[in-house]
Design an enzyme around this catalytic site. Sequence first.
Site, mmCIF file in Angstrom:
data_model
loop_
_atom_site.group_PDB
_atom_site.id
_atom_site.type_symbol
_atom_site.label_atom_id
_atom_site.label_comp_id
_atom_site.label_asym_id
_atom_site.label_seq_id
_atom_site.Cartn_x
_atom_site.Cartn_y
_atom_site.Cartn_z
ATOM 1 N N CYS A 198 -36.876 -60.221 47.065
ATOM 2 C CA CYS A 198 -36.524 -58.796 46.998
ATOM 3 C C CYS A 198 -35.723 -58.541 45.721
ATOM 4 C CB CYS A 198 -35.757 -58.389 48.242
ATOM 5 S SG CYS A 198 -34.302 -59.394 48.537
ATOM 6 N N ASN A 257 -34.958 -64.259 52.293
ATOM 7 C CA ASN A 257 -35.977 -63.511 51.550
ATOM 8 C C ASN A 257 -35.464 -63.218 50.141
ATOM 9 O OD1 ASN A 257 -37.900 -61.856 50.545
ATOM 10 N ND2 ASN A 257 -37.625 -60.219 52.045
ATOM 11 N N GLY A 279 -49.023 -62.847 59.411
ATOM 12 C CA GLY A 279 -48.458 -61.553 59.065
ATOM 13 C C GLY A 279 -49.409 -60.408 59.296
ATOM 14 N N THR A 280 -50.053 -59.987 58.228
ATOM 15 C CA THR A 280 -50.902 -58.796 58.235
ATOM 16 C C THR A 280 -51.939 -58.790 59.355
ATOM 17 O OG1 THR A 280 -50.597 -58.644 55.864
ATOM 18 C CG2 THR A 280 -52.453 -57.433 56.777
ATOM 19 N N LYS A 338 -37.704 -68.017 50.980
ATOM 20 C CA LYS A 338 -39.019 -67.363 50.946
ATOM 21 C C LYS A 338 -39.368 -66.980 49.518
ATOM 22 C CE LYS A 338 -42.157 -64.330 53.075
ATOM 23 N NZ LYS A 338 -42.238 -63.437 54.223
ATOM 24 N N GLY A 362 -40.067 -51.190 51.709
ATOM 25 C CA GLY A 362 -38.733 -51.113 51.113
ATOM 26 C C GLY A 362 -37.630 -51.558 52.049
ATOM 27 N N THR A 385 -45.673 -61.451 49.599
ATOM 28 C CA THR A 385 -46.785 -60.700 49.012
ATOM 29 C C THR A 385 -46.771 -60.826 47.489
ATOM 30 O OG1 THR A 385 -45.343 -58.782 48.969
ATOM 31 C CG2 THR A 385 -46.771 -59.008 50.872
ATOM 32 N N GLY A 395 -52.434 -64.294 54.543
ATOM 33 C CA GLY A 395 -53.808 -64.023 54.929
ATOM 34 C C GLY A 395 -54.369 -64.873 56.040
HETATM 35 C C1 LIG Z 1 -45.858 -54.372 56.118
HETATM 36 C C2 LIG Z 1 -45.251 -55.660 55.640
HETATM 37 C C3 LIG Z 1 -43.879 -55.809 55.619
HETATM 38 C C4 LIG Z 1 -43.294 -56.996 55.177
HETATM 39 N N1 LIG Z 1 -41.941 -57.134 55.193
HETATM 40 C C5 LIG Z 1 -41.381 -58.320 54.831
HETATM 41 C C6 LIG Z 1 -39.990 -58.527 54.919
HETATM 42 O O1 LIG Z 1 -39.237 -57.670 55.340
HETATM 43 N N2 LIG Z 1 -39.495 -59.730 54.536
HETATM 44 C C7 LIG Z 1 -40.291 -60.728 54.070
HETATM 45 O O2 LIG Z 1 -39.791 -61.802 53.748
HETATM 46 N N3 LIG Z 1 -41.611 -60.571 53.986
HETATM 47 C C8 LIG Z 1 -42.175 -59.388 54.358
HETATM 48 N N4 LIG Z 1 -43.547 -59.247 54.291
HETATM 49 C C9 LIG Z 1 -44.360 -60.358 53.788
HETATM 50 C C10 LIG Z 1 -44.932 -61.190 54.929
HETATM 51 O O3 LIG Z 1 -43.921 -61.787 55.684
HETATM 52 C C11 LIG Z 1 -45.851 -62.280 54.366
HETATM 53 O O4 LIG Z 1 -45.095 -63.147 53.561
HETATM 54 C C12 LIG Z 1 -46.986 -61.734 53.531
HETATM 55 O O5 LIG Z 1 -47.430 -60.501 54.047
HETATM 56 C C13 LIG Z 1 -48.178 -62.700 53.439
HETATM 57 O O6 LIG Z 1 -48.668 -63.019 54.700
HETATM 58 P P1 LIG Z 1 -49.865 -62.212 55.439
HETATM 59 O O7 LIG Z 1 -50.978 -62.107 54.442
HETATM 60 O O8 LIG Z 1 -50.196 -63.012 56.641
HETATM 61 O O9 LIG Z 1 -49.321 -60.860 55.762
HETATM 62 C C14 LIG Z 1 -44.122 -58.056 54.738
HETATM 63 C C15 LIG Z 1 -45.511 -57.894 54.754
HETATM 64 C C16 LIG Z 1 -46.093 -56.718 55.205
HETATM 65 C C17 LIG Z 1 -47.582 -56.597 55.196
#
Ligand SMILES: Cc1cc2nc3c(=O)[nH]c(=O)nc-3n(C[C@H](O)[C@H](O)[C@H](O)COP(=O)(O)O)c2cc1C
Lengths: 310, 310, 278, 278
Positions: free
Chosen positions: B130, B127, B268-269, B167, B72, B195, B247
């Site tokens: 949201c 971003n 990211g993750t 984004k 959030g 996500t 991913g």
């Molecule tokens: C815990 C968490 C927090 C995230 N917070 C944000 C955020 O604040 N702003 C944003 O644009 N994306 C946010 N994301 C999305 C990531 O930047 C990314 O786009 C998404 O997780 C897919 O990439 P990944 O699979 O490598 O994590 C967040 C993802 C995770 C897992």
Amino acid sequence: MTDPRVTLGGVDFAGPAFTASGCAAAGRELAGFFDLTEIGGVVTKSIMLRPRSGRPTPRMVETPSGMLNSIGLQGPGIESFLENDLAWLTDHGVTAVVSIAGETVDEFAQLARILRNEPAVKAIEVNISCPNVESRGQVFACEVMSASSVIHQVRRNISSDVPIFAKLTPDVTSIAEIALACHNAGADGLSVMNTTLGMAIDPDTLRPILGGVTGGLSGPAIRPMAVRCVWQIHQVLPDVPILGMGGIANGEDALQFIAAGASAVSVGTMTFHDPSAPVRVQRELLGLLDERGFTTVADAVGIAHRGGLT
Amino acid sequence: MTDPRVTLGGVDFAGPAFTASGCAAAGRELAGFFDLTEIGGVVTKSIMLRPRSGRPTPRMVETPSGMLNSIGLQGPGIESFLENDLAWLTDHGVTAVVSIAGETVDEFAQLARILRNEPAVKAIEVNISCPNVESRGQVFACEVMSASSVIHQVRRNISSDVPIFAKLTPDVTSIAEIALACHNAGADGLSVMNTTLGMAIDPDTLRPILGGVTGGLSGPAIRPMAVRCVWQIHQVLPDVPILGMGGIANGEDALQFIAAGASAVSVGTMTFHDPSAPVRVQRELLGLLDERGFTTVADAVGIAHRGGLT
Amino acid sequence: MTAQADAEILSVRRDGPYWQMSFAAPGIADGFRPGHFVAIAVDDAHILRRAFSIRSASTKAGGALQIIVSPKGPGTKWLVERRPGDLINVIAPLGKPFRLPTEPVPCVLVGGGYGVAPLFELASQLRARGCPVEIIVGAGDAQRLYGVVEARRVSDAVHVTTDDGSAGEHGRVTDPLRRILAGGHPAVYACGPMGMLQAVSEVSAEFGAVAQCAVEESMACGIGVCMTCVLPVIGDDGVTRMVRSCTEGPVFFGDRVRWSEVGTVPADTLGAPEPRDD
Amino acid sequence: MTAQADAEILSVRRDGPYWQMSFAAPGIADGFRPGHFVAIAVDDAHILRRAFSIRSASTKAGGALQIIVSPKGPGTKWLVERRPGDLINVIAPLGKPFRLPTEPVPCVLVGGGYGVAPLFELASQLRARGCPVEIIVGAGDAQRLYGVVEARRVSDAVHVTTDDGSAGEHGRVTDPLRRILAGGHPAVYACGPMGMLQAVSEVSAEFGAVAQCAVEESMACGIGVCMTCVLPVIGDDGVTRMVRSCTEGPVFFGDRVRWSEVGTVPADTLGAPEPRDD
Ligand SMILES: Cc1cc2nc3c(=O)[nH]c(=O)nc-3n(C[C@H](O)[C@H](O)[C@H](O)COP(=O)(O)O)c2cc1C
Ligand SMILES: Cc1cc2nc3c(=O)[nH]c(=O)nc-3n(C[C@H](O)[C@H](O)[C@H](O)COP(=O)(O)OP(=O)(O)OC[C@H]3O[C@@H](n4cnc5c(N)ncnc54)[C@H](O)[C@@H]3O)c2cc1C
Ligand SMILES: Cc1cc2nc3c(=O)[nH]c(=O)nc-3n(C[C@H](O)[C@H](O)[C@H](O)COP(=O)(O)OP(=O)(O)OC[C@H]3O[C@@H](n4cnc5c(N)ncnc54)[C@H](O)[C@@H]3O)c2cc1C
Ligand SMILES: Cc1cc2nc3c(=O)[nH]c(=O)nc-3n(C[C@H](O)[C@H](O)[C@H](O)COP(=O)(O)O)c2cc1C
Ligand code: FES
Ligand code: FES
């Protein structure tokens, strides 16, 4: 013991678990692994009017906790299906839910007319998650108008005793909106969800791996997405039965779908891992429902919207 | 050796791998694990105008090959961010890509105005995935109009030297359409993808697990979906830089994104699994590019659209 | 007859680049005929099974199966790390096996790499029926040759070829095959990479012979329900269909497979897409 | 100081419902102080690390760490199936440890279930500073009590409670705690389930004491970058913030944590959502 029977769109089924279309062919190959009459029914591979070769190979890629497929609706066409596949299911007392697919709205209407005289058809799943050749190849379920036209035509052409389930794609801005439109157009229920579009590239050739370039992502990887889709649809259509699916591997997974609002579940990709997955999932689900004190499956449907267990 | 440098929207970066917003805080915590100046840059957690508490816990659920989160957008607000976080990055010579988020179009505009005087801001990630409080809480990136307005306002309020990346969310019927709209509204590049919305239900309580009920699904589970999104956008906007993510766990994964059309990638993750994942992925990617005879990263961008390696 | 079981691993033995594994298979081993395969579930991170030709079956001690594994990707690597006593979930026997001649005709068996796996037992059964058997064993190099000693034990003659000449004859399996075919009218059996099967089928056809070929297509289910493992095969009615290699194969008559079009849907396939302008 | 390493497992020993594991941790063990935790990567099917209190560190043979694992879900079950010689990837030491008093004051340490893990070493260090130490060990039942013998070895007195009376005193850890607090002004340390920590904090407050509590919140990263592990904590400025328990904890002063609102965002939290009509 929790009563295994469920009623979907006015029709009774022996249990809450079904096979998922395209993951059980027309059932026969699974008969060696479990008793097909124990589960709710076999949802057959989406059948089209005419025979169809499908896409070139490779047709699959394994992905983390899932797989991509680009089968391209290979099948023998409705005539051969009725003669061989549906006949086999009837002969063996297996409940048949027939999935149909067309490239045009009219093809769906024709398929419905052909099926209207088949008493063995317990329900119809309308796979509107396939490309619409009349509309830039977009899938029917991507758009309210095209989704509604298909459902409307199928509904008009089939007996009102036979419930029809619209099979939705998650690849839309609002799946609840499409679900509403399908229900208004005459869908008795919704099958949620089909695969989500994905792709993989070969790190050596740097070309798309699948013969079809893109393909459908399925399996446990997409389960959270599917549970969300069921949740969103049940929120706007709490009285419409949902056949929930997407990555169900065991009874706990199935229970998530039921709690989110599904009245029954289909088991797809995990059948490739374990050919008796549909009946195993059903037994596990019934066991969990029983442990939690439910006397019928229906009592648990959508319970997560009502505060869960208290 | 393949030259690690990449140019995105006219700005040079030291390497093709970045952190992903929200998965690296503002970089500082990762400094103990690897040299942040080696990678392309740190994409900071999306910052809002005012401090924000985020959602109640539980904020995460592990899922097959992925996770759900409902953080959030917790954060200290832009003022504290500039004073503490951006200052730290500047002091340590780390390239900062600042991610901004707002609840209204005007909040985005204000954030852009505040950042316009910050020389340390190398690029901005907007971003728009949201919730838009002015429009039924739907996310901005779900709709051409709202996505465009945000991008247009940010573009107007920031120096033209600073590239802005929109984004995008995959949860739309046509991500290419949103990408086109953002580009027309002034986005220099696209960050693909955020996500996808998912959900999990506790099998014991039969209630949603996340404090936020639904959450964002990330990790290797969604990679095929992300590669597909990059592919679709590069098809319609072959000259627009894409920061690819979703991913990515290793160099081969990153290479898939590059071949599909990404000019650089974010990790990211998988940083939660391995805190030095961003630099490891970058090194592995450069190694693979080198083995395949590429002298620059740019030469490999989108090569899967051009028949791959021959 | 096909069954699914948690099978206890009895042995895992390395042999050059290959691994020979055996596992208990009560009730499964009985139905085995050469050409059958087994589908094995691997670690939790991978949901699809892996397919392996069954090398041999013993009916002692409740039954056991042997396979040869060439570690390649994550699933096969995981498999060869198992140890005796570990359990693996198997489904077997699967597929349509090689058809045996009813007369004691001479036979030539062609195996490429680990593709020789099903040929030892095939040779034994053919010889038991009075068929003279020659085996051609081929590989890229000496390292990747498999089972030459075993082949000698179960046949009347063995021919070895390698692409680089590092062992046996320098060349392809089709070189000795051509000589054998020129000298008689043997039944031909083959198992190995698709390119080899195509060449074997073509050379056989030149001499009026039809090879039985065990193909290897990427499989998601192995039991006929997913339609991933198809290839274009000409039916008895002369019509080409995309046919499942897991249930209608893996053994096909070489003259029925449209080898050079594997990986495509030939335009005259039943239900092929109509050519479009777009 | 915090480092990531592939650590060799030295021992895995079952102890009732818990497992005691130790692994080599060259360069890591040195920085350990009681309250620190380690984040361990598990099998490929699970991408998130699992957090464990460090029970003790030995600096012999390059250094080793010990943890106590209560197998619960797939990751912890996987972990206890590892064998000596296997490698696990660890990140340690993480978090802010317990703060030690500068004066030799009496201390009472309260542990619930496997929550006693960090208390043995804490007790030893406190006694080394001249602090008299009493330990209260509690659990649901006798089965789930952990480390009573070890507690006796490192303290001046041990009190045992179980919810069902199957061992020690029938009741909660707060019963003996209340008696001890009534008799003096010890420093209080606690580790265990959140409910217990809340009760310990409240009872301490009644007697004008402040407990240091090591909390356990669901963690995705363990290193401060994801914001999943937060709880509402009152800062020095009196303002409540959602604070990361992995970097600003896991040890918090009990009077700062808004225990009964854990799992919510209290309305007066910095940046809390404004109440809306919808
Ligand atoms: C815990 C968490 C927090 C995230 N917070 C944000 C955020 O604040 N702003 C944003 O644009 N994306 C946010 N994301 C999305 C990531 O930047 C990314 O786009 C998404 O997780 C897919 O990439 P990944 O699979 O490598 O994590 C967040 C993802 C995770 C897992
Ligand atoms: C009928 C048949 C018999 C076979 N016999 C043998 C044998 O005796 N010894 C042996 O070492 N290998 C054999 N193979 C090939 C073996 O199945 C693959 O090498 C193996 O599945 C690859 O798994 P992986 O995890 O190493 O690779 P990955 O690339 O990770 O596999 C990913 C997915 O693709 C499938 N796949 C990948 N390559 C193949 C392939 N060549 N054939 C079928 N599926 C594939 C896997 O089943 C899995 O679902 C046979 C295949 C078939 C179809
Ligand atoms: C600071 C700290 C110290 C801990 N010390 C110990 C200890 O000494 N011994 C012990 O047995 N356990 C300890 N735990 C709890 C332990 O981390 C969890 O039981 C474990 O992560 C659960 O993993 P799983 O695979 O069994 O369960 P799953 O439910 O499959 O875990 C899924 C995910 O949730 C996270 N998670 C689930 N439960 C918890 C939890 N209670 N705390 C944190 N993350 C959780 C996991 O890390 C994982 O990412 C500690 C937790 C924290 C935060
Ligand atoms: C190989 C394969 C073929 C499929 N074919 C069809 C199909 O013909 N018609 C259809 O409606 N869905 C088809 N699906 C989608 C499944 O029915 C199901 O909706 C989806 O895979 C998600 O469930 P799962 O994760 O349990 O597989 C297919 C899925 C797979 C994996
Ligand atoms: S592998 Fe599934 S049909 Fe052949
Ligand atoms: S666990 Fe990620 S910030 Fe604490």
